[in-house]
Design an enzyme around this catalytic site. Structure first.
Site, PDB file in Angstrom:
ATOM      1  N   HIS A  51       1.680 -19.907  25.697  1.00  0.00           N
ATOM      2  CA  HIS A  51       2.401 -21.046  26.144  1.00  0.00           C
ATOM      3  C   HIS A  51       2.529 -21.948  24.871  1.00  0.00           C
ATOM      4  CE1 HIS A  51       3.868 -23.957  29.194  1.00  0.00           C
ATOM      5  NE2 HIS A  51       3.496 -24.896  28.253  1.00  0.00           N
ATOM      6  N   GLU A  52       1.416 -22.494  24.389  1.00  0.00           N
ATOM      7  CA  GLU A  52       1.240 -23.337  23.367  1.00  0.00           C
ATOM      8  C   GLU A  52       1.655 -23.181  22.146  1.00  0.00           C
ATOM      9  OE1 GLU A  52       0.409 -26.349  24.244  1.00  0.00           O
ATOM     10  OE2 GLU A  52      -0.130 -26.080  26.208  1.00  0.00           O
ATOM     11  N   HIS A  55       5.326 -23.427  22.239  1.00  0.00           N
ATOM     12  CA  HIS A  55       5.816 -24.652  21.738  1.00  0.00           C
ATOM     13  C   HIS A  55       5.676 -24.959  20.243  1.00  0.00           C
ATOM     14  CE1 HIS A  55       6.094 -26.522  26.011  1.00  0.00           C
ATOM     15  NE2 HIS A  55       4.721 -26.153  26.123  1.00  0.00           N
ATOM     16  N   ASP A 128       6.554 -29.734  31.429  1.00  0.00           N
ATOM     17  CA  ASP A 128       7.408 -29.542  30.250  1.00  0.00           C
ATOM     18  C   ASP A 128       8.903 -29.608  30.743  1.00  0.00           C
ATOM     19  OD1 ASP A 128       5.381 -29.006  28.394  1.00  0.00           O
ATOM     20  OD2 ASP A 128       5.520 -26.910  28.992  1.00  0.00           O
TER      21      ASP A 128
END
Length: 240
Positions: A51-52, A55, A128
């Site tokens: 997930h990170e 980004h 988000d």
């Protein structure tokens, strides 16, 4: 930030604040203290890592995005299971449409990575999505950045320096069009975001594996892996 750094120095038995105190205090202000008793399952930890990096990778592949400073999957007391810190190279007061669009793409990178890698969605992207939706709506209703609605302001901020609540100054029909434009912008952005990650899958895997091992990495470490994969693929293409 300075106060938190001073407290950290005292707890460590020092009378002088050092750089690591300041770095940690920035994270405390942004996301809270490290949640050392939080235990994530291996699957959850892997999901947070992808997930990170989702980004970070989307941010790195855009020219209108702020550089990545740090990526971590260490849980924090403000609810974040991990986060990606971006720091602009200079202080900004005005943002171009392209920069705001880049922000939306980056915000959607975490959810896109989850869907591509695991074929499912989690609740981890709720903040988000909320931020991306708010930004898209502001672009359309306040900044006049919609081709369909043109240069018109349909939303006003009341008590700007207090609660910052907004009120719509338009008909129900126009409000419905604004909703349609917001959904359209988010859908198109998500398609672009997924495309960027699918075109950089090898990089997504390599950096995520590295983050899982280290738990926290700097923007410099992140870009070294990104550039290594990029150069390796370019060499392979040239040899072919």
């Amino acid at each position: 930030i300075i106060n938190e750094a001073a407290l950290r120095a005292v707890r460590s038995g020092r009378t002088v604040v050092n750089e690591s105190d300041l770095e940690e205090s920035i994270e405390v202000v942004i996301a809270g203290y490290q949640k050392k008793n939080a235990v994530l399952s291996p699957k959850e930890k892997m999901t947070v890592a992808y997930h990170e990096i989702g980004h970070a990778l989307v941010a790195a592949k855009q020219t209108n995005s702020a550089p990545v400073q740090k990526i971590t999957i260490v849980p924090r007391t403000m609810g974040a299971l991990g986060y990606t810190m971006q720091v602009p190279e200079e202080e900004k007061y005005l943002y171009k449409k392209e920069e705001l669009e880049a922000k939306i793409l980056t915000l959607l990178g975490g959810r896109a990575a989850e869907e591509i890698i695991f074929g499912t969605m989690t609740t981890g992207a709720s903040n988000d999505i909320e931020r991306a939706t708010k930004l898209a709506r502001t672009m359309i209703s306040q900044y006049g950045m919609s081709d369909r609605l043109g240069i018109a302001g349909f939303e006003a901020i009341e008590n700007k320096y207090l609660d910052g609540k907004t009120t719509l100054n338009c008909s129900d029909k126009t409000a419905a069009v604004i909703d349609e434009e917001v959904i359209k912008m988010l859908k198109e952005s998500y398609i672009k975001t997924k495309g960027m990650l699918q075109n950089n899958l090898e990089c997504l895997h390599k950096v995520s594996e590295y983050l899982l091992e280290k738990e926290s990495i700097t923007g410099k470490e992140f870009m070294e892996i990104v550039n290594y994969v990029k150069n390796k693929n370019e060499e392979s293409d040239n040899n072919d």
